[in-house]
Scaffold this active site. Structure first.
Site, PDB file in Angstrom:
ATOM      1  N   GLN A  34       0.106  48.602  11.970  1.00 13.12           N
ATOM      2  CA  GLN A  34       0.391  48.866  10.559  1.00 13.12           C
ATOM      3  C   GLN A  34       1.385  50.014  10.415  1.00 13.12           C
ATOM      4  OE1 GLN A  34      -3.434  49.781   8.801  1.00 13.12           O
ATOM      5  NE2 GLN A  34      -3.456  51.874   9.568  1.00 13.12           N
ATOM      6  N   HIS A  61      -3.912  48.774  14.273  1.00 11.00           N
ATOM      7  CA  HIS A  61      -5.045  48.477  13.391  1.00 11.00           C
ATOM      8  C   HIS A  61      -6.153  47.824  14.200  1.00 11.00           C
ATOM      9  CE1 HIS A  61      -6.666  46.640   9.371  1.00 11.00           C
ATOM     10  NE2 HIS A  61      -7.618  47.165  10.114  1.00 11.00           N
ATOM     11  N   PHE A 111     -13.688  54.452  12.540  1.00  6.92           N
ATOM     12  CA  PHE A 111     -12.699  53.372  12.548  1.00  6.92           C
ATOM     13  C   PHE A 111     -12.771  52.609  13.860  1.00  6.92           C
ATOM     14  CE2 PHE A 111      -7.825  52.504  12.649  1.00  6.92           C
ATOM     15  CZ  PHE A 111      -8.020  51.205  12.226  1.00  6.92           C
ATOM     16  N   HIS A 114     -15.964  50.576  14.105  1.00  8.24           N
ATOM     17  CA  HIS A 114     -15.873  49.341  13.316  1.00  8.24           C
ATOM     18  C   HIS A 114     -15.085  48.273  14.063  1.00  8.24           C
ATOM     19  CE1 HIS A 114     -15.071  46.626   9.940  1.00  8.24           C
ATOM     20  NE2 HIS A 114     -13.792  46.675  10.302  1.00  8.24           N
ATOM     21  N   GLU A 115     -13.941  48.649  14.636  1.00 14.31           N
ATOM     22  CA  GLU A 115     -13.103  47.676  15.333  1.00 14.31           C
ATOM     23  C   GLU A 115     -13.822  47.099  16.548  1.00 14.31           C
ATOM     24  OE1 GLU A 115     -10.054  46.407  14.385  1.00 14.31           O
ATOM     25  OE2 GLU A 115     -10.612  47.446  12.540  1.00 14.31           O
ATOM     26  N   LYS A 118     -17.087  44.927  15.196  1.00 13.90           N
ATOM     27  CA  LYS A 118     -16.723  43.703  14.483  1.00 13.90           C
ATOM     28  C   LYS A 118     -15.912  42.760  15.352  1.00 13.90           C
ATOM     29  CE  LYS A 118     -14.511  41.822  10.354  1.00 13.90           C
ATOM     30  NZ  LYS A 118     -13.848  42.123   9.053  1.00 13.90           N
ATOM     31  N   HIS A 119     -14.933  43.276  16.085  1.00 13.49           N
ATOM     32  CA  HIS A 119     -13.995  42.424  16.821  1.00 13.49           C
ATOM     33  C   HIS A 119     -14.176  42.487  18.342  1.00 13.49           C
ATOM     34  CE1 HIS A 119     -11.795  41.670  13.106  1.00 13.49           C
ATOM     35  NE2 HIS A 119     -11.761  42.977  12.879  1.00 13.49           N
TER      36      HIS A 119
END
Length: 226
Positions: A34, A61, A111, A114-115, A118-119
């Site tokens: 980003q 990102h 952050f 979360h990454e 989730k991924h």
């Protein structure tokens, strides 16, 4: 005793199989970078990390497992919690290349957590937590998007550039067609926000995207300064 042991082995085997199936079930990665100027030049605004204003460069990102049909897995292993100690040798690079711009100011841990949760957990049969983040950092070094755009005369100076010209410049620089995501500034002007490229399931090699996200950009978009 033998019966209990046999039952326990079966339960563990099924748990392992469930994690393995969940984490192997994807076709490719989106590697998404980003532009901080566009993140900040929006109605939501931004907050610099506790380490200070990031460099004027594209930042990571995420590295997102995806399916060929455009859908994606998420939160594949609730047991695999983010553990900062596993990436302690990467932290300084991540603060530079993978900063959080969300408010309030942070050290990036939430952050990154979360990454991963989730991924990253959806590719953990191939990349453990350390390798997941290390792969993303290496991919960023392999594709210096800002330099590629500058070489094509596309500068982050608040000017407007052809969307097709931006795509062509990146395609010429990395050999593959990117997807460009736009957002809007407070005045409603379309601006260069995120660049997606596709990566094979090893997390190492760029590939042509099997499918691209859906979204709209104007034919000419702003590349704001940062």
């Amino acid at each position: 005793m033998k019966h209990n042991l046999s039952f326990l082995i079966k339960v563990l085997a099924l748990q392992c199989l469930a994690v393995l199936c969940a984490s192997q079930g994807f076709d490719f990665f989106y590697f998404v970078q980003q532009w901080p100027g566009s993140y900040c030049d929006s109605k939501q605004g931004c907050c610099y990390p506790r380490t200070g204003k990031p460099a004027s460069d594209f930042s990571i990102h995420g590295l997102w497992p995806n399916y060929d049909d455009g859908s994606y897995p998420s939160n594949c292993d609730p047991e695999a919690q983010f553990n900062p100690s596993q990436i302690s040798d990467l932290t300084s690079r991540m603060q530079k290349d993978w900063p959080s711009l969300s408010c309030p100011s942070s050290d990036g841990l939430s952050f990154w957590s979360h990454e991963w949760e989730k991924h990253g957990t959806c590719s953990e049969s191939i990349l453990d937590q350390h390798d997941y983040f290390a792969s993303a950092l290496l991919l960023k070094r392999q594709s210096n998007l800002l330099q590629i755009l500058k070489n094509a005369g596309i500068q982050p100076n608040g000017q407007y550039y052809s969307l097709e010209g931006i795509k062509a410049a990146i395609r010429g620089g990395i050999g593959y067609t990117p997807y460009i995501e736009c957002n809007v500034d407070p005045s409603g002007n379309s601006q260069l926000y995120q660049i997606y490229v596709c990566v094979d399931t090893s997390g190492s090699n760029l590939i042509e995207c099997p499918v691209l996200p859906r979204g709209k950009c104007g034919s000419r978009i702003e590349f704001p300064s940062f």
